[in-house]
Scaffold this active site. Structure first.
Site: not given
Ligand SMILES: [Mg+2]
Length: 174
Positions: A9-11, A53, A87, A98-99
């Site tokens: 994941d990014r953030d 992400t 996404c 979307r996760k």
């Protein structure tokens, strides 16, 4: 031969999570200082580095698409990533990407010929856990983002591993 991957994941994982806000442009991207070294180490171990992400801010009109692309280019180059899947949709768009929906993860697995059993998903949220679990990928929760340790009590499923931040990944994956 199949490959192994770190799905990230990014953030909250590679850069600071900004509560109730978005990382809208490169100047607002605060990379954790250990990320470069850690990812370089795992790349050296043969892992593909793939970011997945959710960026609903794009479709909400809060994140300018060109600014987002610039952030991606920077991350791809600086961290030597293999791919970034994102996404842009909001919850109500009812997309398949979307996760915790796993379309992007499935695409990445197919494109890079990934063996899920050799791979890990590293995230800071329950959505990340669910996407990992949906394809039987081991999930590592980092506490450097939006989840506090006590939040996990309310989760139906639990992470396979919990670490303070990405720096400690080397203690799990030898
Ligand atoms: Mg996150």
């Amino acid at each position: 031969m199949l490959n192994k991957a770190l799905f990230l994941d990014r953030d909250g994982v590679i850069n600071e999570y900004i509560p109730n806000n978005y990382t809208k442009k490169l100047s607002e991207l605060y990379l954790f200082n250990y990320v470069f070294k850690v990812l370089k180490y795992f790349k050296g171990k043969g892992f593909k580095l793939i970011v997945i992400t959710n960026q609903a801010g794009i479709n909400k009109g809060i994140i300018n698409y060109k600014d987002f692309v610039l952030i991606c280019k920077y991350l791809m180059y600086y961290l030597d990533l293999d791919a970034i899947y994102f996404c842009p949709h909001k919850d109500e768009d009812n997309c398949q990407c979307r996760k915790p929906k796993n379309l992007l993860l499935k695409k990445a697995i197919q494109r890079f010929n990934i063996d899920p059993n050799l791979s890990y998903f590293i995230g800071d949220s329950y959505r990340d856990l669910l996407i990992a679990k949906s394809l039987n990928i081991k999930f590592v929760l980092v506490l450097s983002g939006q989840t506090k340790l006590k939040d996990i009590n309310n989760w139906e499923y639990k992470p396979d591993y919990i670490i303070k931040n990405l720096k400690y990944l080397r203690k799990i994956i030898k």
